[in-house]
Design an enzyme around this catalytic site. Sequence first.
Site, short mmCIF file in Angstrom:
data_model
loop_
_atom_site.label_atom_id
_atom_site.label_comp_id
_atom_site.label_asym_id
_atom_site.label_seq_id
_atom_site.Cartn_x
_atom_site.Cartn_y
_atom_site.Cartn_z
N VAL B 77 0.88 -1.04 0.06
CA VAL B 77 0.14 0.06 0.03
C VAL B 77 0.87 1.44 0.16
O VAL B 77 1.87 1.46 0.96
CB VAL B 77 -0.80 0.01 1.25
CG1 VAL B 77 -1.99 1.04 1.35
CG2 VAL B 77 -1.69 -1.32 1.39
N CYS B 78 0.66 2.03 -0.91
CA CYS B 78 1.53 3.15 -1.22
C CYS B 78 1.17 4.29 0.19
O CYS B 78 0.21 4.75 0.70
CB CYS B 78 1.11 4.04 -2.16
SG CYS B 78 1.82 5.90 -2.08
N VAL B 79 2.46 4.64 1.10
CA VAL B 79 2.18 5.15 2.19
C VAL B 79 1.83 6.63 2.39
O VAL B 79 0.74 6.80 3.13
CB VAL B 79 3.65 4.93 3.03
CG1 VAL B 79 4.68 5.70 2.29
CG2 VAL B 79 3.48 5.25 4.45
N ALA B 82 -2.04 6.36 1.59
CA ALA B 82 -2.68 5.75 2.61
C ALA B 82 -2.90 6.76 3.88
O ALA B 82 -3.93 6.88 4.52
CB ALA B 82 -1.91 4.58 3.09
#
Lengths: 130, 129
Positions: B77-79, B82
């Site tokens: 998941v792209c931080v 997110a």
Amino acid sequence: MGIVSPGESLAPGELLVILRHAPHGSSWLREGLEAAMVAAAFGREVGLLFTGEGVLALLEGQQAGALGQKGSDNLLAALEMYDVERCYVDAAALERRGLSENDVSLLPVTVLAHADVVALTQCFSRVLSF
Amino acid sequence: MRYALAVYGGPYSQQASHSALRFAEALLARGHQLTTVFFYHDGVYNAASMMAPPQDEPHLRDRWLGLAAQGETRLQVCVAAALRRGLLDEREATRHGKQSYTLEAPFELTGLGQLVEATLENDHLITFA
């Protein structure tokens, strides 16, 4: 600048990022540009294609607006720093919006005839579309 | 073949996550490798631990977990995407002074560099937006 014919400036590349959304109204453009910059920062050879509503990002003066989103001007200005130098714009997308190559002065871009856009996507081994 | 998927569509808002899941499950059933599913844009909501859909609808997060349980697929998941949307793992929650966290393993917060890597290191990257 002018409309190029295929083969003239379409050298092979690693990753083409296609930007199809306007700078305002959604986060697509920003998130697409960020992906392109990260790829470039990792030393990948990145090309950018502005098409559809994405061509609007090339008009000057895309500043932060009432929604508090950051304008895209700064991101685009940073592209050169990241060595993203191959930027293309779809001539048909410009024309459909009543724009010409004279209107897209924000970045040095190559204007491509619509048919050559297909050739462009084939020059890159991978494509990410936003 | 080695595949990676990029998921940009929000669960239950758009078809993207449903299609991506079914495609992912079909890939494994056919004996292909699915190394990475990368969640970006509104796709990050697929990782929401608190997701609680009605019982007669597919539970997307649980289905992703089922996929990861088969052992060879990373759920990344792209931080940046997110954190903006309120999806924080325990470490990020602590760092930002939040009382609870909303994302946990097997989903992992990673950088966009992983999307680039997934794009270039697999035979195919397929985007669901």
